[in-house]
Design a protein around this motif. Structure first.
Motif, PDB file in Angstrom:
ATOM      1  N   SER A   2      -8.119  -5.308  -8.557  1.00 63.85           N
ATOM      2  CA  SER A   2      -9.066  -5.224  -9.672  1.00 63.85           C
ATOM      3  C   SER A   2      -9.159  -6.555 -10.410  1.00 63.85           C
ATOM      4  O   SER A   2     -10.256  -7.008 -10.766  1.00 63.85           O
ATOM      5  N   SER A  53      -3.416  -2.124  -6.653  1.00 63.51           N
ATOM      6  CA  SER A  53      -4.696  -1.794  -7.291  1.00 63.51           C
ATOM      7  C   SER A  53      -4.982  -2.750  -8.453  1.00 63.51           C
ATOM      8  O   SER A  53      -6.116  -3.200  -8.635  1.00 63.51           O
ATOM      9  N   THR A  67       1.468   0.979  -4.872  1.00 57.32           N
ATOM     10  CA  THR A  67       0.019   1.130  -4.933  1.00 57.32           C
ATOM     11  C   THR A  67      -0.540   0.672  -6.281  1.00 57.32           C
ATOM     12  O   THR A  67      -1.617   0.068  -6.343  1.00 57.32           O
ATOM     13  N   ALA A  68       0.168   0.939  -7.359  1.00 54.37           N
ATOM     14  CA  ALA A  68      -0.323   0.559  -8.686  1.00 54.37           C
ATOM     15  C   ALA A  68      -0.462  -0.963  -8.806  1.00 54.37           C
ATOM     16  O   ALA A  68      -1.493  -1.453  -9.295  1.00 54.37           O
ATOM     17  N   HIS A 103       0.828  -1.205   0.000  1.00 51.97           N
ATOM     18  CA  HIS A 103       0.000   0.000   0.000  1.00 51.97           C
ATOM     19  C   HIS A 103       0.862   1.255   0.000  1.00 51.97           C
ATOM     20  O   HIS A 103       0.531   2.256  -0.620  1.00 51.97           O
TER      21      HIS A 103
END
Length: 103
Positions: A51, A47, A43-44, A39
């Motif tokens: 997803s 995420s 972060t990418a 985190h």
């Protein structure tokens, strides 16, 4: 990680609940530290993985629902007749029927 889980499972099966609980708490804290790292610094990637996980679960659920609740025959027949009415041509039964009538 798999070795730790195997050790925890083994301790639980042998009836050593306290060792299993302590180990599970340590393992959970270690996982939380890993999530905090991702985190904070990546972060990418986090995420993207989250997803992708949501999409995979949606696909799995959709396929499961399609297999668990197939289309009723009455709807299937109505769908086939609608496709035929749209110009998809006669069905195999109609072709066989015309062959018998014409000969």
């Amino acid at each position: 990680a798999f070795q730790v889980l195997a050790q925890l499972r083994s301790a639980h099966q042998q009836g050593d609940a306290q060792v299993a609980l302590d180990g599970a708490r340590r393992f959970a804290q270690h996982c939380l530290r890993g999530m905090l790292y991702y985190h904070t610094y990546d972060t990418a990637l986090l995420s993207f993985v989250i997803s992708l996980t949501y999409l995979a679960w949606m696909l799995y659920l959709g396929l499961h629902l399609l297999r668990a609740f197939p289309m009723p025959p009455s709807l299937r027949a109505r769908r086939t007749s609608q496709e035929r009415d749209r110009g998809r041509g006669p069905t195999e039964e109609e072709n066989e029927g015309q062959g018998r009538q014409g000969g």
